[in-house]
Design an enzyme around this catalytic site. Structure first.
Site, PDB file in Angstrom:
ATOM      1  CD  GLU A  69      -2.944   1.101   2.313  1.00  8.79           C
ATOM      2  OE1 GLU A  69      -4.176   1.077   2.036  1.00  8.79           O
ATOM      3  OE2 GLU A  69      -2.608   0.560   3.359  1.00  8.79           O
ATOM      4  N   GLY A  71       2.418  -0.289  11.173  1.00 10.36           N
ATOM      5  CA  GLY A  71       1.867  -0.925  12.323  1.00 10.36           C
ATOM      6  C   GLY A  71       1.361  -2.293  12.030  1.00 10.36           C
ATOM      7  CD  GLU A 123      -5.850  -2.342   4.838  1.00  8.31           C
ATOM      8  OE1 GLU A 123      -6.194  -1.698   3.912  1.00  8.31           O
ATOM      9  OE2 GLU A 123      -4.977  -2.352   5.816  1.00  8.31           O
ATOM     10  CG  ASN A 124      -1.612  -7.697   3.137  1.00 11.36           C
ATOM     11  OD1 ASN A 124      -1.509  -6.825   2.498  1.00 11.36           O
ATOM     12  ND2 ASN A 124      -0.637  -7.830   3.979  1.00 11.36           N
ATOM     13  CG  HIS A 184      -6.994  -0.377  12.497  1.00  7.31           C
ATOM     14  ND1 HIS A 184      -6.896   0.880  12.610  1.00  7.31           N
ATOM     15  CD2 HIS A 184      -6.660  -0.623  11.156  1.00  7.31           C
ATOM     16  CE1 HIS A 184      -6.996   1.461  11.416  1.00  7.31           C
ATOM     17  NE2 HIS A 184      -6.663   0.591  10.679  1.00  7.31           N
ATOM     18  CD  GLU A 185      -4.321  -3.450  10.045  1.00 10.43           C
ATOM     19  OE1 GLU A 185      -4.472  -3.796   8.775  1.00 10.43           O
ATOM     20  OE2 GLU A 185      -3.821  -2.468  10.561  1.00 10.43           O
ATOM     21  CG  HIS A 193      -8.842  -2.352   7.178  1.00 12.29           C
ATOM     22  ND1 HIS A 193      -9.290  -1.247   6.537  1.00 12.29           N
ATOM     23  CD2 HIS A 193      -7.688  -1.770   7.776  1.00 12.29           C
ATOM     24  CE1 HIS A 193      -8.503  -0.171   6.951  1.00 12.29           C
ATOM     25  NE2 HIS A 193      -7.629  -0.340   7.613  1.00 12.29           N
ATOM     26  CD  GLU A 213      -6.371   2.825   6.805  1.00  9.70           C
ATOM     27  OE1 GLU A 213      -6.486   2.528   7.982  1.00  9.70           O
ATOM     28  OE2 GLU A 213      -5.664   1.966   5.732  1.00  9.70           O
TER      29      GLU A 213
END
Length: 860
Positions: free
Chosen positions: A134, A272, A275-276, A306-307, A310, A329
């Site tokens: 990204e 950090g 999100e793959n 958080h991920e 996503h 985000e």
């Protein structure tokens, strides 16, 4: 054709022309081991792309950044790589309606954390690979159409060194020496991923019965380098993962769509996490080699969640272009805390959000580069810089306010409709607003114009009028905005009235919610209440604003901030006082005094750590130069006092120990640190583990107490990747002109260091106690930054331009130099100019703070 910096207009044109049916990508990573590193180390990448063109006969381009291309064919027609490949793009002319592009290239392994990163573990010599893309670095690994709205399914296969395991987005199987992976769902190029090497891998599983009676089974995996396996608390990672999956399935009504769920903790990671889908990557510092506080575990849990958010916001439904980066985000940042508070043991997460996350937003929103949450992203360089406090933390704050505005149920129902309506597609702002209007009945266009499409932060100040009998006759909220961004916004806020109880505690005795509109709003519900000691606007942190105080409230905070019993209210007051300091409305020495008097009573460990960081920043940047030495002495004395008073073995003791090391400068303080390292001194309950040893060693190096030999001996104790980073930082921290020259050259004049070691070198170089030693590099900085930006990757360029800006030098002289550079380099890359402008603004703010501190003025 233009170079690497894809523009929004080019992406729109290409999206209108093409639709991508699928990718087949074959990588040969056997070259990752053996051989030498003379010249760029490369791997073979063969890509087949099937795509359609809306205009047969038209021309377009594919993206690829690679040292060389062996062969290109379009629809069976061989193209001359020398004629069609310019280093970043492959020209494709005379398209058919249905097309097949095959590209055979030699792509380069990375040492910057971009593309296919290659890491050699100094502890055992093992090689580890992972990818990070990204916003647009998958083109460093395989040829593609690198923009988020050209989604497609991917089939990957990988040849790897014997004994390695390879992971990708889909489930993989090894057959005849080739790892073959299940075809993905339609996803964007930037969230495809690979991890390969002799990683330590742990498995688990998640199961759930869905509403229709079917059983959902998600294989879980977690991995790290072998050298970190003994520290890897995978049970806790899996616990938070399962709690998150429960929460999102309970609330999103859309089953996790990407099969397995692997989480890889990888070395030298710039971010950090990422999100793959099916293969989330994290920085390996989330595996704790030593004792850490609860705040560190909370931070890791927040990032995990958080991920995970996503997977729906960003992976299942993706923005059309980086203008709407906030669509993923901001939501992930909000949902990370929302889910953590409701589903895990970290139930005080909103305190951390208010005190830590929002401070990032407040800073970003007052820079000259501030932008609306829905930003104007012209190109990829713009996109890279917009992964900032506005897109993440302000956006999340605004969503928290939105939940207060429309209600939780309407918000979550809007999310559910959004996923079902746009699954595997791409969206823009209007797509989200339309479902929220449906579910809430609110006018989302007006809300959006105020909150998403304008920049800046408002200040809210209470105005209290009391009767002769000591009761409130009127309480109003005054709303202000900066001249540069004059928008006054609607705010749903709670106003809390606090007073001291007979037992000495400061507690809330009245609360009212009100919609703030315009410059002045009266809170009628509080008329007639007894006079407060403290008025807290935005109590419970419902909106995004800077909290201000009336004079009576300020006096109450000076006398009894530590007596406020509610931890969120206390955190909000601390945050507001820090904003006053940054805005040159409170002298830095007054803020430091408050920290010295009240931080020792702070119960929330995350808030305490922020107070330490703010106090150190106040001393370094906002304190008058003439008071700086005394302020440092006071902070060191206070830190040592609290270190000795705090409960032995507690996380608070560990936090004070780290802060003491950060501010220690006197001879006695340094002798104590040295004694703690050598075992000749002891503080009851304080275990000096390896990570704490490095924390103690850096100030000893910076003040000339620990020389190269001592640092080398410490590396021998900790000859690991983490130890190497610490060693490099300590070496660059030594107080020597020759050391500074070597550190500068290793970062600016050479590209031999990896991203992690560049970061460590810059951190060691830029010591606040070394202002005279680094003074000669102020002018050099402005001479080299444009060349560095042009020659290095954008990540390294950002690290150098931000990290080496001479913020510790003569403020007025540096401001003049920055202004001169900006005036003379109007044609420089906009992203570079933005970084310099931001650093210049931080310095101008510091100068105003120093003037306030020198004058000793405190007040509005």
């Amino acid at each position: 054709m233009p170079g690497e910096n894809l523009s929004r207009d080019e992406a729109r044109e290409r999206a209108a022309l093409l639709s991508v049916e699928g990718y087949e990508v074959s990588l040969d990573l056997r070259s990752a081991v053996g051989g030498t590193d003379a010249g760029p180390r490369t791997f073979r990448s063969v890509t087949t792309i099937r795509f359609r063109s809306a205009e047969p006969g038209a021309a377009t381009f594919a993206d690829l950044i690679a040292p060389s291309v062996t062969a290109v064919s379009l629809n069976g027609r061989d193209l001359d790589p020398g004629a069609v490949f310019d280093g970043s793009r492959i020209l494709l002319e005379d398209l058919a309606e249905d097309n097949e592009l095959v590209v055979d290239a030699q792509c380069a392994y990375s040492r910057t954390g971009e593309g296919m990163h290659r890491f050699v573990d100094p502890e055992d010599g093992e090689v580890y690979l992972y990818t990070q893309y990204e916003p647009a670095d998958s083109r460093r690994v395989f040829a593609n159409f690198e923009q988020p709205d050209l989604k497609a399914p991917f089939r990957f296969e990988v040849r790897a060194p014997e004994g390695w395991v390879v992971w990708s987005n889909g489930v993989g199987e090894l057959a005849d020496g080739v790892w073959k992976f299940a075809e993905t769902k339609p996803i964007s190029t930037y969230i495809t991923a690979f991890v390969a090497g002799p990683y330590h891998y742990v498995t688990d599983s998640y199961e759930r019965v869905l509403d229709d009676g079917t059983r959902l089974e998600i294989p879980l995996g977690a991995m790290c380098r072998k050298g970190l396996a003994r520290h890897f608390d995978s049970d806790d990672v899996f616990l938070v993962t399962k709690q998150g999956l429960d929460f999102f399935h309970d609330n999103f009504d859309y089953p996790y769509p990407f099969g397995k769920y692997d989480q890889a903790f990888v070395p030298e990671y710039n971010l950090g996490a990422m999100e793959n889908p099916g293969l989330v990557t994290f920085r390996e510092e989330f595996i704790f080699r030593g004792r850490v506080t609860r705040a560190s575990y909370e931070r890791r849990a927040n990032v995990i969640l958080h991920e995970m958010a996503h997977m729906w916001f960003g992976d299942l439904v993706t923005m059309v272009w980086w203008d709407d980066l906030w669509l993923k985000e901001s939501f992930a940042d909000f949902m990370g805390t929302f889910s953590m508070v409701e589903a895990t043991r970290f139930t005080n997460g909103w305190i951390t959000f208010a005190n830590n996350r929002k401070s990032w937003a407040y800073r970003a929103d007052q820079l000259p580069s501030t932008h609306p949450i829905t930003a104007d992203i012209r190109d990829l360089e713009d996109a890279k810089l917009n992964f900032d406090g506005i897109t993440y933390a302000k956006g999340a704050s605004v969503l928290k306010q939105l939940v207060a505005y429309v209600g939780r149920d309407a918000f979550l129902e809007g999310a559910r409709r959004y996923f079902k309506r746009h699954a595997y597609g791409n969206t823009q702002l209007g797509d989200l607003l339309s479902v929220l209007e449906e579910t809430s009945g609110r006018d989302m266009a007006t809300w959006s114009r105020s909150w998403l499409q304008t920049a800046g932060v408002n200040s809210l100040t209470p105005q209290v009028i009391l009767s002769a009998e000591g009761r409130v006759t009127e309480l109003a909220i005054l709303q202000e905005a900066a001249e540069s961004h004059p928008e006054l916004r609607p705010h749903r806020v709670a106003v809390g009235l606090y007073r001291r109880s007979p037992e000495g505690a400061v507690e809330r005795y009245a609360r009212a919610e009100v919609d703030v509109e315009g410059p002045r709003t009266v809170v009628g519900e509080l008329v007639g209440t007894e006079a407060p000691d403290l008025v807290l606007v935005n109590d419970d942190d419902l909106t995004y604003c800077k909290i201000r105080f009336d004079e009576g409230s300020l006096a109450a905070l000076r006398d009894g901030l530590g007596d406020i019993t509610d931890p969120l209210a206390r955190a909000l007051c601390w945050s507001a006082l820090w904003n006053l300091t940054r805005d040159a409305l409170m002298p830095a020495r007054d803020f430091i005094d408050l920290v010295l008097r009240f931080a020792g009573r702070e119960t929330d460990i995350g808030v305490l750590q922020m107070l330490h960081a703010w106090a150190n920043s106040a001393l370094t940047h906002y304190a008058s130069p003439g008071w700086r030495e005394e302020g440092g002495r006071l902070l060191a004395e206070g830190a040592l006092r609290e270190l000795r008073l705090t409960e032995p073995g507690s996380q608070h003791q560990l936090t004070w120990a780290r802060f003491f090391a950060a501010v220690a400068s006197g001879e006695a303080d340094l002798q104590l640190l040295q004694g703690l390292l050598e075992g000749t001194a002891k503080i009851d309950g304080l275990e000096v583990d390896q990570e704490l040893r490095w924390a103690f060693l850096e100030p000893l190096a910076a003040h000339g107490v620990a020389d190269e030999g001592v640092i080398a001996a410490e590396l021998a104790r900790d000859d690991t990747a983490s130890g190497k980073r610490h060693q490099v930082r300590c070496l660059a921290a030594r107080p020597s002109a020759a050391v500074k020259a070597q550190a500068w050259a290793s970062v600016v004049e050479s590209d031999s260091l990896s991203n992690a070691l560049v970061e460590a070198t810059i951190a060691g170089f830029a010591q606040s106690s070394h202002r005279e030693l680094t003074a000669p590099y102020a002018s050099k900085y402005f001479e080299v930054i444009e060349r560095v930006w042009g020659e290095r990757s954008i990540q390294i360029g950002m690290d150098v331009v931000r990290g080496l800006f001479p913020s510790l030098q003569d403020p007025r002289g540096t401001l003049e130099a920055a202004d001169a550079w900006l005036a003379a380099h109007g044609a420089a890359a906009p992203a570079l100019r933005r970084l310099v402008l931001e650093a210049r603004d931080d310095l101008a703010r510091a100068l105003r703070g120093q003037a306030c501190d020198g004058a000793g003025t405190f007040g509005e």
